[in-house]
Design an enzyme around this catalytic site. Structure first.
Site, PDB file in Angstrom:
ATOM      1  CB  SER A  99      93.131  64.538  59.347  1.00 27.36           C
ATOM      2  OG  SER A  99      94.206  65.326  58.909  1.00 27.36           O
ATOM      3  CE1 TYR A 105      93.330  61.612  54.716  1.00 26.92           C
ATOM      4  CE2 TYR A 105      94.398  63.663  55.378  1.00 26.92           C
ATOM      5  CZ  TYR A 105      93.977  62.374  55.673  1.00 26.92           C
ATOM      6  OH  TYR A 105      94.201  61.847  56.926  1.00 26.92           O
ATOM      7  CE  LYS A 142      90.767  60.628  57.253  1.00 24.40           C
ATOM      8  NZ  LYS A 142      90.497  59.341  57.899  1.00 24.40           N
TER       9      LYS A 142
END
Ligand SMILES: NC(=O)c1ccc[n+]([C@@H]2O[C@H](COP(=O)([O-])OP(=O)(O)OC[C@H]3O[C@@H](n4cnc5c(N)ncnc54)[C@H](O)[C@@H]3O)[C@@H](O)[C@H]2O)c1
Length: 325
Positions: free
Chosen positions: A117, A141, A145
């Site tokens: 991402s 988050y 990743k």
């Protein structure tokens, strides 16, 4: 023809990838625990309902079936939830990925395409964002990743696992045939939220910040059609199956659109006016996130073909009316 395990294939992006794999003559096998996905999105290839945290299940999948590669999308993907419950995010996104990679190494499956991402970049001080931009995530988050990407690099050095780490910007749009599309609960993405307002639900629409240093004061993002994303996964997979080297690539268009421009596109395409209210900026929302996607074009010969804003909104609107009309 390649047999490909697609984790998270019952979700929004994964189901479009399964459809594209099938259309290209490959054999997708979807692994998804349906915590955030939909059983009716799995229409192309076999389905295994299960969890990437389940090491026994992963071992038995790779023992009983022979895969040419894996496309790994299964993850939790809400920034605010990751701030409230980082333990869950590290467990699913990082431990789940570790389990998958270990099972792949054990089974000698060495081709991995990974859903990363633009959240790995945090708030970059230069635009557009190139792959060499330092990775400084600003929320759990994004950290999960980035941790997965780092893990993949270490697994390459030690065990020869090759990976294409694809850093998506804003996935949008829907299958043009209207079979699958975006259906998140809760929905946090801009276009489906605007479409719900166009349908007369959830009105007025909240614009968070109209004092950003952008052309109209609203935040700017890079929207990429989910069909273009799926095509990039197939190109990345072919690159790896042909023996190509590991890489990290931005998947965007290089053309940003502001919240205001997206709102206008929704009005234009749907024919409905969108009542809106200006709210203060949200903490942690950068002014602009736009990809430099030249490397993906150079490495994969991949070009977004469906990511014109009106095209994205038209496909999303058709799906939205069918699913939520
Ligand atoms: N949507 C975007 O704009 C965007 C942008 C950047 C990156 N991504 C990444 O792309 C991937 C797919 O995103 P999406 O928007 O399709 O989300 P989604 O929630 O629709 O799909 C994720 C799928 O993973 C499954 N899943 C979750 N935890 C699992 C587990 N423990 N075991 C097995 N399956 C599990 C869910 O049930 C769901 O079907 C995610 O990895 C996300 O982080 C998405």
């Amino acid at each position: 023809m390649a047999k490909i395990l697609v984790t998270g294939g019952a979700g929004y992006i994964g189901s479009h990838i399964a459809k594209a794999l099938y259309a290209a003559g490959h054999e997708p096998v979807v692994l998804d625990n349906l915590s955030r996905g939909h059983r009716d999105f799995v229409r192309w290839g076999a389905f295994i309902q299960g969890d990437v945290r389940d090491t026994q299940l992963l071992g038995s999948i790779f023992e009983t079936q022979s895969f040419d590669g894996v496309i790994h999308l299964a993850a939790l993907a809400y920034v605010s939830e990751s701030v409230a419950d980082p333990d869950l995010y590290y467990e699913v996104n990082v431990c789940g990925t570790r389990n998958l990679l270990a099972a792949m190494v054990q089974a000698k499956v060495s081709n991995l395409v990974f859903s990363s991402s633009c959240a790995v970049y945090g708030e970059p001080d230069r635009l557009p964002i190139v792959e060499e931009t330092p990775c400084n995530p600003i929320n759990p988050y994004g950290f999960t990743k980035w941790a997965c990407e780092r893990m993949m690099m270490d697994f390459q050095t030690a065990y020869g696992l090759r990976s294409a780490r694809l850093r998506y910007f804003n996935a949008a749009g829907a299958d043009p045939a209207g079979q699958i599309g975006e259906d998140h609960d809760p929905e946090t993405h801009l276009i489906p939220l605007l479409l719900a307002v166009a349908q007369g639900k959830k009105t007025p629409f909240s614009i968070y910040g109209r004092d950003y240093p952008t052309r109209d004061g609203t935040a700017e993002r890079d929207y990429i059609h989910v069909e273009d994303l799926a095509a990039a996964h197939l190109a990345a997979l072919s690159h790896l199956l042909d023996g190509g080297a590991s890489l990290a690539l931005n998947l965007g268009t290089g053309q940003g659109a502001t919240v205001w421009e997206v709102l206008q596109a929704v009005e234009r395409v749907t024919g409905h006016s969108i009542p809106y209210a200006i709210q203060p900026r949200r903490k942690g929302d950068p002014a602009q996130l736009v990809a430099d996607a030249a490397k993906a074009y150079a490495e994969l010969g991949w070009n977004p073909k469906h990511s014109d804003l009106d095209h994205i909104v038209a496909d999303a609107w058709r799906w939205h009316q069918k699913r939520f009309g």
